[in-house]
Design a protein around this motif. Structure first.
Motif, PDB file in Angstrom:
ATOM      1  N   TYR A 216       0.809  -1.220   0.000  1.00  0.00           N
ATOM      2  CA  TYR A 216       0.000   0.000   0.000  1.00  0.00           C
ATOM      3  C   TYR A 216       0.845   1.274   0.000  1.00  0.00           C
ATOM      4  O   TYR A 216       1.731   1.455   0.838  1.00  0.00           O
ATOM      5  CB  TYR A 216      -0.930   0.026   1.214  1.00  0.00           C
ATOM      6  CG  TYR A 216      -1.855   1.222   1.209  1.00  0.00           C
ATOM      7  CD1 TYR A 216      -2.964   1.256   0.373  1.00  0.00           C
ATOM      8  CD2 TYR A 216      -1.591   2.332   2.017  1.00  0.00           C
ATOM      9  CE1 TYR A 216      -3.804   2.356   0.351  1.00  0.00           C
ATOM     10  CE2 TYR A 216      -2.419   3.436   1.993  1.00  0.00           C
ATOM     11  CZ  TYR A 216      -3.524   3.444   1.164  1.00  0.00           C
ATOM     12  OH  TYR A 216      -4.350   4.543   1.129  1.00  0.00           O
ATOM     13  N   ARG A 217       0.550   2.129  -0.970  1.00  0.00           N
ATOM     14  CA  ARG A 217       1.206   3.429  -1.083  1.00  0.00           C
ATOM     15  C   ARG A 217       0.142   4.496  -1.345  1.00  0.00           C
ATOM     16  O   ARG A 217      -0.618   4.396  -2.311  1.00  0.00           O
ATOM     17  CB  ARG A 217       2.226   3.445  -2.235  1.00  0.00           C
ATOM     18  CG  ARG A 217       3.377   2.469  -2.081  1.00  0.00           C
ATOM     19  CD  ARG A 217       4.290   2.842  -0.925  1.00  0.00           C
ATOM     20  NE  ARG A 217       5.488   2.001  -0.872  1.00  0.00           N
ATOM     21  CZ  ARG A 217       5.583   0.849  -0.213  1.00  0.00           C
ATOM     22  NH1 ARG A 217       4.518   0.399   0.468  1.00  0.00           N
ATOM     23  NH2 ARG A 217       6.702   0.156  -0.221  1.00  0.00           N
ATOM     24  N   SER A 218       0.083   5.495  -0.484  1.00  0.00           N
ATOM     25  CA  SER A 218      -0.897   6.571  -0.624  1.00  0.00           C
ATOM     26  C   SER A 218      -0.410   7.596  -1.638  1.00  0.00           C
ATOM     27  O   SER A 218       0.750   7.594  -2.056  1.00  0.00           O
ATOM     28  CB  SER A 218      -1.114   7.253   0.730  1.00  0.00           C
ATOM     29  OG  SER A 218       0.075   7.941   1.107  1.00  0.00           O
ATOM     30  N   GLN A 219      -1.286   8.521  -1.989  1.00  0.00           N
ATOM     31  CA  GLN A 219      -0.881   9.600  -2.891  1.00  0.00           C
ATOM     32  C   GLN A 219       0.217  10.447  -2.260  1.00  0.00           C
ATOM     33  O   GLN A 219       1.114  10.945  -2.952  1.00  0.00           O
ATOM     34  CB  GLN A 219      -2.089  10.478  -3.246  1.00  0.00           C
ATOM     35  CG  GLN A 219      -1.805  11.506  -4.330  1.00  0.00           C
ATOM     36  CD  GLN A 219      -1.472  10.868  -5.670  1.00  0.00           C
ATOM     37  OE1 GLN A 219      -2.162   9.973  -6.119  1.00  0.00           O
ATOM     38  NE2 GLN A 219      -0.404  11.342  -6.301  1.00  0.00           N
TER      39      GLN A 219
ATOM     40  N   TYR B 204       2.668   9.442  -0.515  1.00  0.00           N
ATOM     41  CA  TYR B 204       3.944   8.783  -0.793  1.00  0.00           C
ATOM     42  C   TYR B 204       4.446   9.185  -2.176  1.00  0.00           C
ATOM     43  O   TYR B 204       5.617   9.566  -2.340  1.00  0.00           O
ATOM     44  CB  TYR B 204       3.770   7.266  -0.707  1.00  0.00           C
ATOM     45  CG  TYR B 204       4.907   6.481  -1.313  1.00  0.00           C
ATOM     46  CD1 TYR B 204       6.085   6.244  -0.605  1.00  0.00           C
ATOM     47  CD2 TYR B 204       4.796   5.956  -2.597  1.00  0.00           C
ATOM     48  CE1 TYR B 204       7.126   5.518  -1.161  1.00  0.00           C
ATOM     49  CE2 TYR B 204       5.837   5.230  -3.166  1.00  0.00           C
ATOM     50  CZ  TYR B 204       6.994   5.010  -2.440  1.00  0.00           C
ATOM     51  OH  TYR B 204       8.019   4.289  -3.008  1.00  0.00           O
TER      52      TYR B 204
ATOM     53  N   ARG C 291      -4.693   6.444  -8.353  1.00  0.00           N
ATOM     54  CA  ARG C 291      -3.608   7.343  -7.965  1.00  0.00           C
ATOM     55  C   ARG C 291      -3.250   8.250  -9.146  1.00  0.00           C
ATOM     56  O   ARG C 291      -3.377   7.850 -10.308  1.00  0.00           O
ATOM     57  CB  ARG C 291      -2.346   6.571  -7.544  1.00  0.00           C
ATOM     58  CG  ARG C 291      -2.536   5.653  -6.340  1.00  0.00           C
ATOM     59  CD  ARG C 291      -2.705   6.434  -5.051  1.00  0.00           C
ATOM     60  NE  ARG C 291      -2.750   5.549  -3.896  1.00  0.00           N
ATOM     61  CZ  ARG C 291      -3.862   4.997  -3.403  1.00  0.00           C
ATOM     62  NH1 ARG C 291      -5.045   5.251  -3.970  1.00  0.00           N
ATOM     63  NH2 ARG C 291      -3.811   4.203  -2.344  1.00  0.00           N
TER      64      ARG C 291
ATOM     65  N   HIS D  66      -2.454  -0.135  -4.257  1.00  0.00           N
ATOM     66  CA  HIS D  66      -3.584   0.680  -3.794  1.00  0.00           C
ATOM     67  C   HIS D  66      -4.567  -0.094  -2.929  1.00  0.00           C
ATOM     68  O   HIS D  66      -5.554   0.476  -2.456  1.00  0.00           O
ATOM     69  CB  HIS D  66      -4.337   1.274  -4.998  1.00  0.00           C
ATOM     70  CG  HIS D  66      -4.889   0.237  -5.937  1.00  0.00           C
ATOM     71  ND1 HIS D  66      -6.021  -0.498  -5.674  1.00  0.00           N
ATOM     72  CD2 HIS D  66      -4.445  -0.174  -7.148  1.00  0.00           C
ATOM     73  CE1 HIS D  66      -6.251  -1.328  -6.675  1.00  0.00           C
ATOM     74  NE2 HIS D  66      -5.312  -1.154  -7.585  1.00  0.00           N
TER      75      HIS D  66
ATOM     76  N   CYS E  18      -5.901  -2.083   0.397  1.00  0.00           N
ATOM     77  CA  CYS E  18      -5.676  -2.094   1.838  1.00  0.00           C
ATOM     78  C   CYS E  18      -6.881  -2.716   2.536  1.00  0.00           C
ATOM     79  O   CYS E  18      -7.999  -2.235   2.349  1.00  0.00           O
ATOM     80  CB  CYS E  18      -5.446  -0.669   2.348  1.00  0.00           C
ATOM     81  SG  CYS E  18      -4.944  -0.581   4.077  1.00  0.00           S
TER      82      CYS E  18
END
Length: 374
Positions: free
Chosen positions: A160-163, A165, A215, A242, A244
């Motif tokens: 998981y990588r958020s915007q 990041y 994203r 993306h 989670c």
């Protein structure tokens, strides 16, 4: 030689981490002798924290030619690895390169050729190979305990990588800056382990990569790929950044049952009789082989990055074989390049891939990249 003088190129998170355990003396027979970074402030900080006994260089090739080091650990952006490794080999140095080996197989093949010509110890930081779970899996498969492999399936979506990041660096998730997304940044270890543990490379790939899904990024962050192997087995690889919560489940089915690695443990559903043998004699509809389920005992251990550096150092000093030879970095990269090329051409891709076609397609993406890196 009784000690390897190591130079680190790139003092980002990874380079600094490697430097720390070297300074602490955790690698017997190795010493941090020099560092190189294009940012003067990083070199100033290094001198402040570690002292002036460690030489500093703005230009890595100057460090290569300085005579201050015997080997280098490359911790720079993906695109830089092959060019810097080739220069290091030309200077007569041993090389340990961070993953991935590079962005496209054409440049990595050139790096491998330079390594072969130089005759120095060449390793890659595939630290997951030190994980006892995967070492045990490789052992079980190689020994024939699972029988001939019929299917592989890896779901690896716990990246998981958020915007936020992606917004943290202008080079992140761009074709110009990183050369790809989840396949080149997060998944090199799994793509390596997929073929390393099974001993199988796909013969062809059909993949569906989605770019910037949920994203605002340029590169792939959602991939579903189907592969076929020479022995008739098939495989599926699913990954994303993306989802989670995510999943990390590696399942291998063979003639003797099924092995699953998930939640840091290995479970073996072992058939009492090979499925092929059972099927040849069975005359009862809906009958099936007897199966035993058990957890496979795995010894503790696996020092990850530290262990790979120790292993590389021992190979230099003692001639011992490498856990992760640098030449093998091209294998996982071939698979990821194949997945992207299949998506870009909307077709099957045979391995080895058409390297010139991939390179041309990548250059098109780089030319269109909105952010050119930092």
């Amino acid at each position: 030689m009784d000690q390897v003088r190591i130079g680190i190129v790139g003092l980002g998170n990874m380079g600094t981490g490697h430097a720390q355990y070297l300074i602490e003396g955790q690698v017997e027979g190795a010493v941090l002798a020099a560092v190189s970074d294009m940012r003067p402030e990083r070199l100033t900080l290094a001198t402040k924290e570690w002292g002036d006994r460690i030489r500093t260089f703005l230009d890595p090739e100057e460090m290569f030619r300085s005579g201050a080091v015997d080997g280098v650990l490359l911790c720079t952006p993906h695109y830089d690895h092959p060019q810097q490794a080739i220069a290091a080999f030309a200077a007569g140095l041993h090389v340990l390169v961070e993953k991935p080996a590079g962005v496209y197989t054409k440049q990595v093949r050139e790096m491998n050729e330079a390594a072969a010509a130089g005759g120095k110890v060449y390793g890659i930081m595939y630290n997951q190979r030190t994980n006892p779970l995967y070492g045990k899996l490789r052992e079980l498969i190689a020994s024939g305990e699972l029988g001939e492999i019929r299917r592989t399936n890896w779901i690896i979506t716990n990246w998981y990588r958020s915007q936020a990041y992606y917004n943290s660096g202008g080079w992140r998730a761009t074709w110009a800056g990183e050369g790809g997304g989840v396949l080149i940044n997060q998944d090199p270890h799994q793509l390596d382990l997929w073929q390393w543990t099974t001993g199988l490379m796909p013969k062809r790939i059909r993949a569906f990569c989605q770019f910037g899904k949920h994203r605002d990024i340029e590169v792939e962050n959602d991939v579903t790929a189907y592969v076929e192997y020479e022995n008739g087995a098939t495989g599926v690889f699913v990954t994303s950044t993306h989802e989670c919560p995510g999943t990390n489940r590696f399942e291998i089915s063979g003639d003797r049952g099924k092995i699953v690695i998930e939640d840091d443990k290995m479970t073996f559903w072992r058939l009492r009789q090979l499925e092929s043998e059972f099927n040849a004699v069975n005359e009862t509809p809906f009958d099936q082989p007897e199966v035993w389920k058990f957890d496979v005992p795995v010894q503790a251990g696996g020092a990850q990055h530290l262990e790979i550096t120790r292993d590389w150092t021992n190979a230099i000093l003692k001639g011992t074989p490498l856990i992760a030879p640098g030449e093998e970095g091209i294998k996982g990269l071939t698979i990821s390049n194949g997945m992207l090329l299949s998506t870009w051409t909307d077709d099957w891709v045979d391995l080895p891939i058409d390297e010139e076609l991939f390179y041309a397609k990548l250059q098109e993406k780089i030319a269109q990249s909105k952010r050119k890196g930092e």
